[in-house]
Design an enzyme around this catalytic site. Structure first.
Site, PDB file in Angstrom:
ATOM      1  N   SER A 151      18.149 -40.985  10.777  1.00 59.86           N
ATOM      2  CA  SER A 151      18.976 -42.111  11.194  1.00 59.86           C
ATOM      3  C   SER A 151      19.809 -41.766  12.427  1.00 59.86           C
ATOM      4  O   SER A 151      20.186 -40.615  12.636  1.00 59.86           O
ATOM      5  CB  SER A 151      19.890 -42.542  10.047  1.00 59.86           C
ATOM      6  N   GLY A 155      15.877 -45.619  12.204  1.00 59.75           N
ATOM      7  CA  GLY A 155      16.490 -44.563  13.006  1.00 59.75           C
ATOM      8  C   GLY A 155      16.973 -45.005  14.359  1.00 59.75           C
ATOM      9  O   GLY A 155      17.593 -44.216  15.081  1.00 59.75           O
ATOM     10  N   GLU A 178      11.144 -50.289  10.637  1.00 58.45           N
ATOM     11  CA  GLU A 178      12.074 -50.529   9.518  1.00 58.45           C
ATOM     12  C   GLU A 178      13.518 -50.290   9.963  1.00 58.45           C
ATOM     13  O   GLU A 178      14.194 -49.409   9.421  1.00 58.45           O
ATOM     14  CB  GLU A 178      11.778 -49.561   8.363  1.00 58.45           C
ATOM     15  N   PRO A 179      14.020 -51.033  10.932  1.00 53.36           N
ATOM     16  CA  PRO A 179      15.391 -50.773  11.387  1.00 53.36           C
ATOM     17  C   PRO A 179      16.434 -51.209  10.363  1.00 53.36           C
ATOM     18  O   PRO A 179      16.264 -52.210   9.672  1.00 53.36           O
ATOM     19  CB  PRO A 179      15.501 -51.628  12.657  1.00 53.36           C
ATOM     20  N   ARG A 239      20.390 -49.735  10.762  1.00 52.72           N
ATOM     21  CA  ARG A 239      21.583 -49.614  11.599  1.00 52.72           C
ATOM     22  C   ARG A 239      21.548 -50.480  12.864  1.00 52.72           C
ATOM     23  O   ARG A 239      22.518 -51.167  13.180  1.00 52.72           O
ATOM     24  CB  ARG A 239      21.736 -48.138  11.990  1.00 52.72           C
ATOM     25  N   CYS A 244      43.647 -40.380  -4.024  1.00 51.35           N
ATOM     26  CA  CYS A 244      44.420 -39.142  -4.143  1.00 51.35           C
ATOM     27  C   CYS A 244      43.596 -37.903  -3.825  1.00 51.35           C
ATOM     28  O   CYS A 244      44.097 -36.787  -3.920  1.00 51.35           O
ATOM     29  CB  CYS A 244      45.014 -39.047  -5.542  1.00 51.35           C
ATOM     30  N   ASP A 245      42.345 -38.079  -3.456  1.00 53.56           N
ATOM     31  CA  ASP A 245      41.461 -36.961  -3.162  1.00 53.56           C
ATOM     32  C   ASP A 245      41.719 -36.464  -1.739  1.00 53.56           C
ATOM     33  O   ASP A 245      41.696 -37.247  -0.790  1.00 53.56           O
ATOM     34  CB  ASP A 245      40.009 -37.442  -3.301  1.00 53.56           C
ATOM     35  N   TYR A 261      25.889 -49.037   6.812  1.00 50.79           N
ATOM     36  CA  TYR A 261      26.363 -47.963   5.933  1.00 50.79           C
ATOM     37  C   TYR A 261      27.892 -47.944   5.867  1.00 50.79           C
ATOM     38  O   TYR A 261      28.520 -46.887   5.930  1.00 50.79           O
ATOM     39  CB  TYR A 261      25.802 -46.604   6.381  1.00 50.79           C
TER      40      TYR A 261
END
Ligand SMILES: *Cc1c(COP(=O)(O)O)cnc(C)c1O
Length: 414
Positions: A206, A240, A277-278, A280, A346-347, A376
């Site tokens: 990607s 990609g 297969e786009p 993004r 809190c992480d 994404y």
């Protein structure tokens, strides 16, 4: 009190699709001024998505399959459909059901190399899915057995995914899926006998900035086909295709398509169809997220969205998104500072280092629009620590950051 946005909870698009008309506002600034939101606001730009899709579909020399995992929001799918996308690359039953519910006539391709048996049966017999990807003899046997079990005849399409050497993509996908050369040869020969449509696919990784990655992959595809000695119907060049981020300036999409077309022509395989297969490249510019600053400590801003929300790739992967301050009531400082962002959980891993350049006087209560988050972004959200609420609103203003195929003149007037 004015209502400018509806709410939804984490990872909902695939579970509880909403089909009601979303709230629309001309601009993001008006959303913030009217609503002063304390929850993240996802700002969807359907016109941008439709225009981007339309440009891609017209320029790509083959069929365009949208990779649904990249953003399965029904508003996004509808905009893609408006832009002319008629093929959908799905990887799971919930994705397949959603697309089939929305578009009864769309072509759905089941492009996950490892599928549950029940998913194959339901896809075939309830959703008219005919094309399946595979990268092993085990999966080929599984597909044949499960389709036979449905007792429903149909023209099976089989796409053999080949492995590529690790390339220069921002997100390398070479390690997980794909048949090695010799296995791919065997699979093509075995699949030819039972497939009405036979194809070869690959994924260069990607956000791949180098058009030559496709040339190498298409050349490898040609060698596999030649050694197998069987006729194929499809070469699927995967996804990609890159978009612009503040630190990444890819060549225009036309450079990628030209490379694909010339390397494909060099194979001398008349009658073979190209697929892409786009994910993004079609949807990144179509959504931004408005976050609010809840505290400032030096050059760190504590905001209400983070790596467990729509900023996952800004965390461990270090993606830098375009940012812009929104302060409805006052001017911002002219000079800028490089900030890092902390998310709301809190992480301590909930941190986006950036750097993100913003006016030097950013303060608690300000809002920040984060752009290029249509890909994404929201779909990676979790409910961790209770920070799963976000609002969604459709806007008509220009997206932040440049995208290669977006045409400003076709932007919907506010
Ligand atoms: C994720 C994925 C895509 C889309 O990739 P982008 O980089 O978003 O274009 C396409 N095909 C497959 C098989 C994928 O897994």
């Amino acid at each position: 009190m004015s209502v400018v946005a509806r709410t939804r909870s984490a990872v909902s698009p695939l579970r509880r699709p909403f089909f009601a008309y979303p709230v629309r506002r001309p601009t993001v600034d008006q959303v913030v001024a009217a609503d002063r939101p304390e929850e993240p606001v996802h700002c969807l730009r359907p016109t941008v998505i439709a225009d981007t899709a339309s440009d891609f579909v017209q320029a790509f020399p083959g069929d365009v399959l949208y990779a649904v995992k990249c953003n399965p929001d029904p508003g996004v799918l509808r905009a893609l459909h408006d832009g002319g996308v008629r093929h959908f690359d799905c990887a799971s039953l919930p994705e397949i059901r959603l697309v089939r519910d929305m578009f009864p006539d769309a072509a759905i391709h089941f492009m996950h190399p490892i599928k549950a048996r029940g998913a194959i049966r339901e896809a075939w017999d309830r959703h008219d899915v005919r094309d399946f990807v595979l990268d092993s003899a085990d999966e080929l046997a599984k597909i044949r057995t499960e389709i036979a079990a449905t007792g429903i005849p149909g023209a099976l399409g089989l796409i053999v995914r080949i492995a590529l050497p690790k390339g220069g993509a921002k997100l390398d996908l070479s390690g997980k899926f794909g048949a090695c050369f010799d296995d791919a040869v065997d699979l093509l020969r075995a699949a030819r006998g039972c497939a009405a449509t036979l194809g070869v696919s690959f994924h260069v990784g990607s956000q791949c900035l180098d058009p030559l990655a496709w040339r190498d992959a298409i050349a490898l595809t040609g060698q596999v086909i030649r050694v197998a000695g069987v006729a194929v119907d499809v070469i699927d060049v995967g996804g990609g295709f890159p978009v612009a981020y503040p630190d990444q300036d890819p060549p225009p999409l036309g450079a990628f398509f030209a490379e694909i077309e010339s390397s494909f022509d060099a194979l001398g395989l008349p009658g073979v169809r190209l697929w892409a297969e786009p994910g993004r490249a079609l949807v990144a510019a179509g959504t931004s997220v408005v976050v609010q600053v809840q505290a400032r400590r030096g050059d760190a801003l504590y905001v209400n969205d983070g790596v467990y929300g729509s900023l996952a790739d800004a965390g461990a992967l270090g993606f830098r998104y375009p940012v812009r301050l929104i302060r409805p009531d006052a001017e911002a400082a002219a000079d800028t500072t490089a900030f890092s962002l902390f998310g709301p959980t809190c992480d301590s891993a909930d941190v986006m280092r950036g750097p993100f350049l913003l006016p030097a006087d950013v303060a608690e209560g300000d809002w920040i629009e984060v752009g290029q988050l249509g890909a994404y972004g929201a779909c990676l959200r979790t409910a961790f620590n209770g920070f799963d609420r976000a609002r969604i609103v459709e806007v008509g203003d220009n997206p932040m950051g440049d995208t290669p195929v977006y045409q400003a003149e076709s932007q919907q007037a506010a």
